[in-house]
Design a protein around this motif. Sequence first.
Motif, PDB file in Angstrom:
ATOM      1  N   TYR A   1     -15.667   6.895  11.675  1.00  0.00           N
ATOM      2  CA  TYR A   1     -15.363   6.586  10.277  1.00  0.00           C
ATOM      3  C   TYR A   1     -13.897   6.855   9.952  1.00  0.00           C
ATOM      4  O   TYR A   1     -13.293   6.144   9.148  1.00  0.00           O
ATOM      5  N   LEU A   2     -13.319   7.887  10.570  1.00  0.00           N
ATOM      6  CA  LEU A   2     -11.896   8.137  10.346  1.00  0.00           C
ATOM      7  C   LEU A   2     -11.048   6.995  10.893  1.00  0.00           C
ATOM      8  O   LEU A   2     -10.062   6.582  10.265  1.00  0.00           O
ATOM      9  N   ASP A   3     -11.431   6.465  12.063  1.00  0.00           N
ATOM     10  CA  ASP A   3     -10.701   5.315  12.601  1.00  0.00           C
ATOM     11  C   ASP A   3     -10.870   4.086  11.710  1.00  0.00           C
ATOM     12  O   ASP A   3      -9.934   3.294  11.547  1.00  0.00           O
ATOM     13  N   THR A   4     -12.059   3.926  11.119  1.00  0.00           N
ATOM     14  CA  THR A   4     -12.288   2.799  10.215  1.00  0.00           C
ATOM     15  C   THR A   4     -11.429   2.906   8.961  1.00  0.00           C
ATOM     16  O   THR A   4     -10.883   1.905   8.480  1.00  0.00           O
ATOM     17  N   ILE A   5     -11.295   4.122   8.421  1.00  0.00           N
ATOM     18  CA  ILE A   5     -10.454   4.319   7.246  1.00  0.00           C
ATOM     19  C   ILE A   5      -9.002   3.992   7.568  1.00  0.00           C
ATOM     20  O   ILE A   5      -8.240   3.523   6.714  1.00  0.00           O
ATOM     21  N   GLY A   6      -8.580   4.201   8.817  1.00  0.00           N
ATOM     22  CA  GLY A   6      -7.240   3.789   9.214  1.00  0.00           C
ATOM     23  C   GLY A   6      -7.030   2.293   9.060  1.00  0.00           C
ATOM     24  O   GLY A   6      -5.965   1.841   8.628  1.00  0.00           O
ATOM     25  N   LEU A   7      -8.062   1.500   9.393  1.00  0.00           N
ATOM     26  CA  LEU A   7      -7.974   0.049   9.186  1.00  0.00           C
ATOM     27  C   LEU A   7      -7.914  -0.295   7.699  1.00  0.00           C
ATOM     28  O   LEU A   7      -7.207  -1.224   7.292  1.00  0.00           O
ATOM     29  N   VAL A   8      -8.640   0.466   6.871  1.00  0.00           N
ATOM     30  CA  VAL A   8      -8.586   0.240   5.421  1.00  0.00           C
ATOM     31  C   VAL A   8      -7.187   0.541   4.887  1.00  0.00           C
ATOM     32  O   VAL A   8      -6.652  -0.189   4.037  1.00  0.00           O
ATOM     33  N   ASP A   9      -6.577   1.613   5.383  1.00  0.00           N
ATOM     34  CA  ASP A   9      -5.203   1.930   4.964  1.00  0.00           C
ATOM     35  C   ASP A   9      -4.237   0.806   5.346  1.00  0.00           C
ATOM     36  O   ASP A   9      -3.322   0.467   4.582  1.00  0.00           O
ATOM     37  N   LEU A  10      -4.438   0.233   6.526  1.00  0.00           N
ATOM     38  CA  LEU A  10      -3.597  -0.888   6.947  1.00  0.00           C
ATOM     39  C   LEU A  10      -3.790  -2.086   6.019  1.00  0.00           C
ATOM     40  O   LEU A  10      -2.819  -2.758   5.643  1.00  0.00           O
ATOM     41  N   ALA A  11      -5.050  -2.345   5.628  1.00  0.00           N
ATOM     42  CA  ALA A  11      -5.315  -3.447   4.699  1.00  0.00           C
ATOM     43  C   ALA A  11      -4.666  -3.189   3.343  1.00  0.00           C
ATOM     44  O   ALA A  11      -4.127  -4.114   2.713  1.00  0.00           O
ATOM     45  N   VAL A  12      -4.673  -1.933   2.886  1.00  0.00           N
ATOM     46  CA  VAL A  12      -4.020  -1.607   1.608  1.00  0.00           C
ATOM     47  C   VAL A  12      -2.514  -1.821   1.713  1.00  0.00           C
ATOM     48  O   VAL A  12      -1.878  -2.348   0.780  1.00  0.00           O
ATOM     49  N   ALA A  13      -1.912  -1.434   2.841  1.00  0.00           N
ATOM     50  CA  ALA A  13      -0.473  -1.651   3.024  1.00  0.00           C
ATOM     51  C   ALA A  13      -0.129  -3.139   3.018  1.00  0.00           C
ATOM     52  O   ALA A  13       0.871  -3.557   2.423  1.00  0.00           O
ATOM     53  N   VAL A  14      -0.979  -3.949   3.658  1.00  0.00           N
ATOM     54  CA  VAL A  14      -0.745  -5.402   3.648  1.00  0.00           C
ATOM     55  C   VAL A  14      -0.884  -5.947   2.232  1.00  0.00           C
ATOM     56  O   VAL A  14      -0.094  -6.803   1.793  1.00  0.00           O
ATOM     57  N   ALA A  15      -1.882  -5.446   1.472  1.00  0.00           N
ATOM     58  CA  ALA A  15      -2.072  -5.905   0.095  1.00  0.00           C
ATOM     59  C   ALA A  15      -0.889  -5.530  -0.785  1.00  0.00           C
ATOM     60  O   ALA A  15      -0.451  -6.327  -1.633  1.00  0.00           O
ATOM     61  N   VAL A  16      -0.338  -4.330  -0.602  1.00  0.00           N
ATOM     62  CA  VAL A  16       0.842  -3.928  -1.375  1.00  0.00           C
ATOM     63  C   VAL A  16       2.036  -4.817  -1.026  1.00  0.00           C
ATOM     64  O   VAL A  16       2.817  -5.218  -1.908  1.00  0.00           O
ATOM     65  N   THR A  17       2.174  -5.170   0.256  1.00  0.00           N
ATOM     66  CA  THR A  17       3.268  -6.052   0.660  1.00  0.00           C
ATOM     67  C   THR A  17       3.131  -7.432   0.025  1.00  0.00           C
ATOM     68  O   THR A  17       4.114  -8.006  -0.473  1.00  0.00           O
ATOM     69  N   ILE A  18       1.911  -7.972   0.033  1.00  0.00           N
ATOM     70  CA  ILE A  18       1.684  -9.284  -0.588  1.00  0.00           C
ATOM     71  C   ILE A  18       1.933  -9.215  -2.092  1.00  0.00           C
ATOM     72  O   ILE A  18       2.547 -10.125  -2.682  1.00  0.00           O
ATOM     73  N   ALA A  19       1.480  -8.121  -2.727  1.00  0.00           N
ATOM     74  CA  ALA A  19       1.724  -7.968  -4.163  1.00  0.00           C
ATOM     75  C   ALA A  19       3.211  -7.847  -4.461  1.00  0.00           C
ATOM     76  O   ALA A  19       3.696  -8.353  -5.484  1.00  0.00           O
ATOM     77  N   ALA A  20       3.966  -7.187  -3.565  1.00  0.00           N
ATOM     78  CA  ALA A  20       5.413  -7.100  -3.755  1.00  0.00           C
ATOM     79  C   ALA A  20       6.063  -8.478  -3.679  1.00  0.00           C
ATOM     80  O   ALA A  20       7.015  -8.769  -4.414  1.00  0.00           O
ATOM     81  N   GLY A  21       5.546  -9.339  -2.798  1.00  0.00           N
ATOM     82  CA  GLY A  21       6.054 -10.715  -2.767  1.00  0.00           C
ATOM     83  C   GLY A  21       5.804 -11.450  -4.069  1.00  0.00           C
ATOM     84  O   GLY A  21       6.669 -12.178  -4.563  1.00  0.00           O
ATOM     85  N   GLY A  22       4.611 -11.252  -4.656  1.00  0.00           N
ATOM     86  CA  GLY A  22       4.347 -11.850  -5.963  1.00  0.00           C
ATOM     87  C   GLY A  22       5.242 -11.289  -7.046  1.00  0.00           C
ATOM     88  O   GLY A  22       5.689 -12.022  -7.951  1.00  0.00           O
ATOM     89  N   LEU A  23       5.537  -9.986  -6.978  1.00  0.00           N
ATOM     90  CA  LEU A  23       6.464  -9.391  -7.946  1.00  0.00           C
ATOM     91  C   LEU A  23       7.856  -9.995  -7.831  1.00  0.00           C
ATOM     92  O   LEU A  23       8.534 -10.235  -8.836  1.00  0.00           O
ATOM     93  N   LEU A  24       8.280 -10.236  -6.597  1.00  0.00           N
ATOM     94  CA  LEU A  24       9.602 -10.828  -6.392  1.00  0.00           C
ATOM     95  C   LEU A  24       9.678 -12.220  -7.008  1.00  0.00           C
ATOM     96  O   LEU A  24      10.655 -12.565  -7.681  1.00  0.00           O
ATOM     97  N   VAL A  25       8.627 -13.021  -6.807  1.00  0.00           N
ATOM     98  CA  VAL A  25       8.608 -14.370  -7.381  1.00  0.00           C
ATOM     99  C   VAL A  25       8.641 -14.301  -8.908  1.00  0.00           C
ATOM    100  O   VAL A  25       9.389 -15.030  -9.575  1.00  0.00           O
ATOM    101  N   ALA A  26       7.828 -13.392  -9.493  1.00  0.00           N
ATOM    102  CA  ALA A  26       7.791 -13.268 -10.954  1.00  0.00           C
ATOM    103  C   ALA A  26       9.128 -12.768 -11.501  1.00  0.00           C
ATOM    104  O   ALA A  26       9.593 -13.227 -12.553  1.00  0.00           O
ATOM    105  N   LEU A  27       9.773 -11.842 -10.779  1.00  0.00           N
ATOM    106  CA  LEU A  27      11.055 -11.313 -11.248  1.00  0.00           C
ATOM    107  C   LEU A  27      12.142 -12.377 -11.206  1.00  0.00           C
ATOM    108  O   LEU A  27      12.911 -12.545 -12.170  1.00  0.00           O
TER     109      LEU A  27
END
Length: 338
Positions: free
Chosen positions: A199-225
Motif C-alpha cells: 500500500y505504501l508503494d501504491t501511495i507513491g503512484l498516487v503522489d506521482l499522479a498528483v504531481a502530474v495533475a499539478v503540472t497540467i493545472a499549471a499549464g492551464g494557469l499559464l494559458v489563463a494568465l
Amino acid sequence: MAWSSSWSPTSCSTGPARVALAATVLGLRAVAAAATALLLRRVVTTPFGVVRRARRDRPPRPWFALLVPAGPAAVGGYFPLLRWLERHDVQEPLPYLPLLVFAGGLAALVGTVLAAGWFSYAAGRLLHRLARGPAALLAARRLTADPWAGSRTFAALLAAVLFGGGAAAHRAYFQARYAAELAEARTFGDVTSAGDTFYLDTIGLVDLAVAVAVTIAAGGLLVALVEGIVARRRAYAALVAQGVPRGVLGRSVAWQALAPVVPAVLLALTVGLLLGRFLAGPVSTSTVDGAKRYVMPGVPLEELALVGAGAVAAVALTVAVGLLFLRASTTVEELRAT
C-alpha cells in the motif's frame, strides 16, 4: 455439449443500445448549450463588436462555509454509521452509503473551489485597505472587480491539491499500520516479519499522479494568465504610456495571482487531510491478551508542506513565465485604433 441452433451473430449486441447512444449524443449537446447560455447570460454584444460583461455589484457570499464542513462530516459519518448498522443487525444499504461518501467529497471540492472567489474578494479588500505600493493597489482593484476569476483559474489546481492532501493522509495511515504490524509481529514472537509495503508503494503512484495533475493545472494557469494579459493589453499599454513602469504592472499581476491562491491551497490541504483521515480511520492493533487497541496516525506535515509548496511554486513559476508576454503587450502600438 451442443451449441444452440437458434444462435445468430445478430442475437447478441456488442455495442451500446441505440436509445442510450442517441441520448448521449443529444444530451451532451443539450448540456453544452445550457452551460453556454448560463455562462453568457450576462454578456452583451453591441453592433460594433464590443463585448461587455455586466458588472456584479454584489460581492461573493461565503457559501463555501456551508459546503466545506458538510463534505468531511458526510465522509466522517460513513464508518460510524456502518458500525451502527452492524451492531443492530441491519443490512447495509449498498447504493446509498457510497453515494453519501461521493456526495461529501464532491461538496468539499465545490466548496473549496468557491472559496477561491471569496478569498480573492477578501484579499482585494485587505490589500486596498493596507497596501501602500501601486502594484498592490492595482491588484486589489482587479481582485475586487472580478473575484470569481480565482475560482475559474485555480479550480484544477485546488482539486489536485485536495487529492494530494488526501493521499498524504492515507500515506500516514499506511505507515502507522506498517509500524503496528511490525510491533504486533514482534509482540507475538515473529521477529522475521518485515511487514507489507504494497500500500505504501501504491501511495507513491498516487503522489506521482498528483504531481502530474499539478503540472497540467499549471499549464492551464499559464494559458489563463497569458490570455488575461493579452485581453487587457490596451489598458496596460495606456498605463505604460502614462508613466507606470512595467515592473509595477508585473508585480500587480503577481499579487493578483498569489494573494488568493495561498489561503485557497491551505484550505484545500486541510479539507483533503480531513477527508483522507476520515476515510482511512484509526489503525487497529492486537495486544497480548487479545484486546483491540486503536492508534490514530500522526499529521503528515512534511508531505502536506511539499504538496502546498509545490502548488504555490507552480503558480509563481507560471506568473514568471506569463510576465514574459507583458512587454510585448504593453507597446505604444497597442493604443492605435484598428
